[in-house]
Motif scaffolding. Sequence first.
Motif, PDB file in Angstrom:
ATOM      1  N   UNK A   1       0.825  -1.211   0.000  1.00 33.68           N
ATOM      2  CA  UNK A   1       0.000   0.000   0.000  1.00 33.68           C
ATOM      3  C   UNK A   1       0.862   1.266   0.000  1.00 33.68           C
ATOM      4  N   UNK A   2       1.977   1.231   0.729  1.00 31.17           N
ATOM      5  CA  UNK A   2       2.808   2.438   0.845  1.00 31.17           C
ATOM      6  C   UNK A   2       3.630   2.705  -0.411  1.00 31.17           C
ATOM      7  N   UNK A   3       3.944   1.658  -1.176  1.00 29.79           N
ATOM      8  CA  UNK A   3       4.866   1.801  -2.329  1.00 29.79           C
ATOM      9  C   UNK A   3       4.486   2.939  -3.277  1.00 29.79           C
ATOM     10  N   UNK A   4       3.226   3.063  -3.689  1.00 30.74           N
ATOM     11  CA  UNK A   4       2.913   4.118  -4.673  1.00 30.74           C
ATOM     12  C   UNK A   4       2.644   5.502  -4.077  1.00 30.74           C
ATOM     13  N   UNK A   5       2.768   5.686  -2.762  1.00 28.24           N
ATOM     14  CA  UNK A   5       2.443   6.988  -2.176  1.00 28.24           C
ATOM     15  C   UNK A   5       3.661   7.911  -2.279  1.00 28.24           C
ATOM     16  N   UNK A   6       3.589   8.971  -3.083  1.00 27.39           N
ATOM     17  CA  UNK A   6       4.769   9.815  -3.289  1.00 27.39           C
ATOM     18  C   UNK A   6       5.264  10.487  -2.003  1.00 27.39           C
TER      19      UNK A   6
ATOM     20  N   UNK B   1      -7.053  11.691   3.647  1.00 28.57           N
ATOM     21  CA  UNK B   1      -7.245  10.400   4.334  1.00 28.57           C
ATOM     22  C   UNK B   1      -7.245   9.203   3.384  1.00 28.57           C
ATOM     23  N   UNK B   2      -7.556   9.454   2.133  1.00 25.83           N
ATOM     24  CA  UNK B   2      -7.656   8.331   1.194  1.00 25.83           C
ATOM     25  C   UNK B   2      -6.340   8.083   0.442  1.00 25.83           C
ATOM     26  N   UNK B   3      -5.295   8.836   0.782  1.00 24.18           N
ATOM     27  CA  UNK B   3      -4.032   8.694   0.054  1.00 24.18           C
ATOM     28  C   UNK B   3      -3.569   7.231   0.049  1.00 24.18           C
ATOM     29  N   UNK B   4      -3.339   6.708  -1.131  1.00 28.53           N
ATOM     30  CA  UNK B   4      -2.858   5.339  -1.280  1.00 28.53           C
ATOM     31  C   UNK B   4      -3.937   4.284  -1.101  1.00 28.53           C
ATOM     32  N   UNK B   5      -5.139   4.712  -0.741  1.00 30.98           N
ATOM     33  CA  UNK B   5      -6.182   3.739  -0.397  1.00 30.98           C
ATOM     34  C   UNK B   5      -7.396   3.800  -1.311  1.00 30.98           C
ATOM     35  N   UNK B   6      -7.587   4.993  -1.920  1.00 28.55           N
ATOM     36  CA  UNK B   6      -8.810   5.215  -2.686  1.00 28.55           C
ATOM     37  C   UNK B   6      -8.931   4.306  -3.889  1.00 28.55           C
ATOM     38  N   UNK B   7      -7.817   4.039  -4.520  1.00 25.49           N
ATOM     39  CA  UNK B   7      -7.866   3.300  -5.788  1.00 25.49           C
ATOM     40  C   UNK B   7      -7.375   1.864  -5.660  1.00 25.49           C
ATOM     41  N   UNK B   8      -7.256   1.349  -4.455  1.00 28.21           N
ATOM     42  CA  UNK B   8      -6.742  -0.021  -4.319  1.00 28.21           C
ATOM     43  C   UNK B   8      -7.634  -0.985  -5.097  1.00 28.21           C
ATOM     44  N   UNK B   9      -7.051  -1.806  -5.961  1.00 28.24           N
ATOM     45  CA  UNK B   9      -7.890  -2.697  -6.759  1.00 28.24           C
ATOM     46  C   UNK B   9      -8.405  -3.887  -5.957  1.00 28.24           C
ATOM     47  N   UNK B  10      -9.578  -4.375  -6.360  1.00 32.93           N
ATOM     48  CA  UNK B  10     -10.066  -5.634  -5.791  1.00 32.93           C
ATOM     49  C   UNK B  10      -9.117  -6.727  -6.258  1.00 32.93           C
ATOM     50  N   UNK B  11      -8.679  -7.604  -5.346  1.00 32.93           N
ATOM     51  CA  UNK B  11      -7.789  -8.696  -5.776  1.00 32.93           C
ATOM     52  C   UNK B  11      -8.602  -9.988  -5.891  1.00 32.93           C
ATOM     53  N   UNK B  12      -8.211 -10.872  -6.823  1.00 31.66           N
ATOM     54  CA  UNK B  12      -8.996 -12.095  -6.999  1.00 31.66           C
ATOM     55  C   UNK B  12      -8.921 -13.021  -5.781  1.00 31.66           C
TER      56      UNK B  12
END
Length: 348
Positions: A22-27, A337-348
């Motif tokens: 989750x943290x990896x893509x947060x600039x 508050x949604x930084x890094x969390x808003x777009x998390x994809x659904x995983x199979x």
Amino acid sequence: MKNIKAVICGASGYTGSELLRILAPIPAVDVTALTSEQSAGKEVTALFPHLHTYKGVRFEPLIKEALLDKGDVFFLALPHSASQEAVEFFHSRGKKVIDLSADYRLRNPLVYELWYKINHRFPDALKQAVYGLPELYRDKIRNASLIANPGCYPTTAILALYPALKQKIITTEHIVIDSKSGVSGAGRKSDVAYSFCEIAGGFKAYGVAAHRHTPEIDQELSAIAGSPISVTFTPHLLPIARGMLSTVYAPLKDPGMSLDEVHSIYRDAYQDEPFADVLPLGKYPDIRNVRGTNLCQIGMAAAENGTLIVISAIDNLVKGAAGQAVQNMNIMFGLDETTGLGQLPVVP
Ligand SMILES: NC(=O)c1ccc[n+]([C@@H]2O[C@H](COP(=O)([O-])OP(=O)(O)OC[C@H]3O[C@@H](n4cnc5c(N)ncnc54)[C@H](OP(=O)(O)O)[C@@H]3O)[C@@H](O)[C@H]2O)c1
């Protein structure tokens, strides 16, 4: 503004590796150190090939003094009891700490000792801990330096009951919480009881009338209601890797109350919440729709006998652990508050 330096202790575990994901893509955040005792010296990608952006980054052992200057925020994804001292060490030296274990969740150290069978050695730090459920405690989290990140089952149960208890439309007695969790809830350590052949094709209750999340649920529901609540809670083990669903039963004070009215109470309570998603009437949560995301989806119905039935689903590793921890970090550091969390994809 300088980037936030994040240290993850216990990064080789399930919740720790979710923090990495989750943290990896947060600039605004740099992960500056990650620990593992068993895998110290190994590359992250040797354990988690999907975390390819950490190529070349290695685990190191948890040596508190060596880590201290590497972080502004310390995520502790360690087993309970192992967390107690590390939390106190970093926190007492001025760092912000988010503890994913149960060590700082129970406000009364005697209740902790009763359920976890160990002493709490840092009652002063315990007093400063804020229970990190943003939907209930956002303002306190904003000013907190020590967050006790909630347990996964309590997250489902509390979010399912909060609007009804707050509006006093249900009784505080005879609340039943029937929960199911994927196997990752038990962590990554090897144990025959959680191996494939023991789990696949089966479905069973465990921790019956004795699960350690019971006092945590009671504590938070009692705080909402303003009077003591003691729930009946039974967890079950689903033969899936991740995902959690709770079905909660509570008597309506007015058995004739319309479901539309109950639904609008839930809608109002969560209308500004980015991750508490009240479904339309007639729709019920499904683990497959929340897996990998920070969402808690909630559906409801009323039985003929006047019992309110609320169903909530989360990903135990995300809204039940690492995602909620990042949500808390965002609030503590004044990020969206949604930084890094808003777009998390659904995983199979
Ligand atoms: N799994 C969930 O769904 C979930 C949800 C909410 C909260 N939690 C809580 O979050 C915490 C972590 O859970 P998890 O599922 O991620 O566990 P896990 O997969 O078993 O990972 C535990 C991590 O802690 C490290 N560790 C173990 N003992 C240690 C010690 N004595 N000193 C230093 N490091 C140690 C392990 O490193 P090694 O590589 O050395 O083994 C590993 O990185 C637990 O307290 C758990 O109750 C879990």
